[in-house]
Design a protein around this motif. Sequence first.
Motif, PDB file in Angstrom:
ATOM      1  N   PHE A  29       0.828  -1.199   0.000  1.00 47.33           N
ATOM      2  CA  PHE A  29       0.000   0.000   0.000  1.00 47.33           C
ATOM      3  C   PHE A  29       0.866   1.254   0.000  1.00 47.33           C
ATOM      4  CE2 PHE A  29      -2.956  -3.135   1.553  1.00 47.33           C
ATOM      5  CZ  PHE A  29      -4.188  -2.733   1.071  1.00 47.33           C
ATOM      6  N   ASN A  30       0.536   2.182  -0.895  1.00 43.68           N
ATOM      7  CA  ASN A  30       1.217   3.472  -0.978  1.00 43.68           C
ATOM      8  C   ASN A  30       2.733   3.321  -0.986  1.00 43.68           C
ATOM      9  OD1 ASN A  30      -1.294   5.010  -0.792  1.00 43.68           O
ATOM     10  ND2 ASN A  30      -1.346   4.267   1.316  1.00 43.68           N
ATOM     11  N   SER A  31       3.215   2.397  -1.812  1.00 42.96           N
ATOM     12  CA  SER A  31       4.640   2.089  -1.824  1.00 42.96           C
ATOM     13  C   SER A  31       5.084   1.700  -3.229  1.00 42.96           C
ATOM     14  CB  SER A  31       4.911   0.916  -0.866  1.00 42.96           C
ATOM     15  OG  SER A  31       6.249   0.505  -0.936  1.00 42.96           O
ATOM     16  N   ASN A 145      -3.626  -1.823  -5.579  1.00 43.17           N
ATOM     17  CA  ASN A 145      -3.547  -1.066  -6.830  1.00 43.17           C
ATOM     18  C   ASN A 145      -4.265   0.270  -6.738  1.00 43.17           C
ATOM     19  OD1 ASN A 145      -1.870  -2.681  -8.433  1.00 43.17           O
ATOM     20  ND2 ASN A 145      -3.561  -4.039  -8.962  1.00 43.17           N
ATOM     21  N   THR A 146      -5.399   0.299  -6.033  1.00 43.40           N
ATOM     22  CA  THR A 146      -6.092   1.584  -5.906  1.00 43.40           C
ATOM     23  C   THR A 146      -5.308   2.548  -5.014  1.00 43.40           C
ATOM     24  OG1 THR A 146      -7.519   0.728  -4.121  1.00 43.40           O
ATOM     25  CG2 THR A 146      -8.397   0.646  -6.371  1.00 43.40           C
ATOM     26  N   SER A 147      -4.541   2.019  -4.049  1.00 42.06           N
ATOM     27  CA  SER A 147      -3.738   2.894  -3.182  1.00 42.06           C
ATOM     28  C   SER A 147      -2.500   3.414  -3.895  1.00 42.06           C
ATOM     29  CB  SER A 147      -3.322   2.148  -1.908  1.00 42.06           C
ATOM     30  OG  SER A 147      -2.192   1.338  -2.119  1.00 42.06           O
ATOM     31  N   THR A 152      -0.057  -2.001 -10.634  1.00 37.93           N
ATOM     32  CA  THR A 152       0.279  -2.948 -11.710  1.00 37.93           C
ATOM     33  C   THR A 152      -0.644  -2.803 -12.912  1.00 37.93           C
ATOM     34  OG1 THR A 152      -1.033  -4.674 -10.623  1.00 37.93           O
ATOM     35  CG2 THR A 152       1.335  -4.672 -10.200  1.00 37.93           C
ATOM     36  N   TRP A 153      -1.852  -2.263 -12.720  1.00 39.48           N
ATOM     37  CA  TRP A 153      -2.719  -2.032 -13.883  1.00 39.48           C
ATOM     38  C   TRP A 153      -2.036  -1.058 -14.825  1.00 39.48           C
ATOM     39  CZ3 TRP A 153      -7.240  -0.244 -10.310  1.00 39.48           C
ATOM     40  CH2 TRP A 153      -7.738  -1.334  -9.589  1.00 39.48           C
ATOM     41  N   ASN A 186     -14.881   0.931 -10.462  1.00 38.49           N
ATOM     42  CA  ASN A 186     -15.524   2.010 -11.219  1.00 38.49           C
ATOM     43  C   ASN A 186     -14.942   3.371 -10.858  1.00 38.49           C
ATOM     44  OD1 ASN A 186     -17.182   0.209 -12.587  1.00 38.49           O
ATOM     45  ND2 ASN A 186     -18.756   0.292 -11.008  1.00 38.49           N
ATOM     46  N   GLU A 187     -14.647   3.564  -9.587  1.00 38.27           N
ATOM     47  CA  GLU A 187     -14.014   4.812  -9.137  1.00 38.27           C
ATOM     48  C   GLU A 187     -12.623   4.968  -9.764  1.00 38.27           C
ATOM     49  OE1 GLU A 187     -12.276   6.018  -4.883  1.00 38.27           O
ATOM     50  OE2 GLU A 187     -14.449   5.656  -4.831  1.00 38.27           O
ATOM     51  N   SER A 188     -11.923   3.846  -9.918  1.00 32.61           N
ATOM     52  CA  SER A 188     -10.587   3.879 -10.532  1.00 32.61           C
ATOM     53  C   SER A 188     -10.659   4.305 -11.995  1.00 32.61           C
ATOM     54  CB  SER A 188      -9.925   2.499 -10.427  1.00 32.61           C
ATOM     55  OG  SER A 188      -9.699   2.166  -9.054  1.00 32.61           O
ATOM     56  N   VAL A 189     -11.714   3.895 -12.676  1.00 34.53           N
ATOM     57  CA  VAL A 189     -11.933   4.336 -14.061  1.00 34.53           C
ATOM     58  C   VAL A 189     -12.187   5.843 -14.080  1.00 34.53           C
ATOM     59  CG1 VAL A 189     -13.443   4.176 -16.080  1.00 34.53           C
ATOM     60  CG2 VAL A 189     -12.750   2.079 -14.857  1.00 34.53           C
ATOM     61  N   GLU A 190     -13.059   6.304 -13.184  1.00 36.21           N
ATOM     62  CA  GLU A 190     -13.377   7.744 -13.112  1.00 36.21           C
ATOM     63  C   GLU A 190     -12.145   8.584 -12.818  1.00 36.21           C
ATOM     64  OE1 GLU A 190     -16.467   8.059 -10.152  1.00 36.21           O
ATOM     65  OE2 GLU A 190     -17.806   6.745 -11.298  1.00 36.21           O
TER      66      GLU A 190
END
Length: 196
Positions: A29-31, A145-147, A152-153, A186-190
Amino acid sequence: MNTTDLLDQIAFIKEIDKVKYIQRKTKLFNSDRCENDAEHSWHLALMAMVLAEHSNEPIDVLKVVKMVLMHDIVEIDAGDVFLYDAAKNHDNTDEERLAANRIFGLLPKKQAEDFIAIWEEFEAGETNEAKFAKSMDRLEPLLQNTSNNGGTWEEFGVKYDKVYQKKSVIKEGSKTLWNYAEGLINESVEKGILKK
């Protein structure tokens, strides 16, 4: 005391230390540091304990913890295959089965059989415990990934459809956690950190 059994168990304990050297693609996370399989398994075990109430069905939490702690031990021999690898299927079960037989086979016979059975149950993904364990296995990298602004995406050019498909396994173990995960996707797309 059965000295032979103890020596076999110590041999297994020494062998599984190698899990700490298996680097995953996902970062902490965050790294910018990749986690290793031991860190991943530990994290899943605690997640299972904390999130068990969100399972679709009643589960034996200890069994789930055993599954997530053991599921990647086979990667000592088989290696870690990136979930989104386009060249190699993530379900490399033939290689992993050989690894399971060798590594768990270091243990005394009955213990080896028990451990292999738990590993096989996880792989099959059919019991309530296995479904929830797999939910943990798919949720943790999503959170990472969201953090990490796509992690990696972004690094490997993984698109929304692939992420959605691979992460939808979460709903088999927990519809509540899937609703949360789907919202994150979905938030990650936005936010532009996951491309359609």
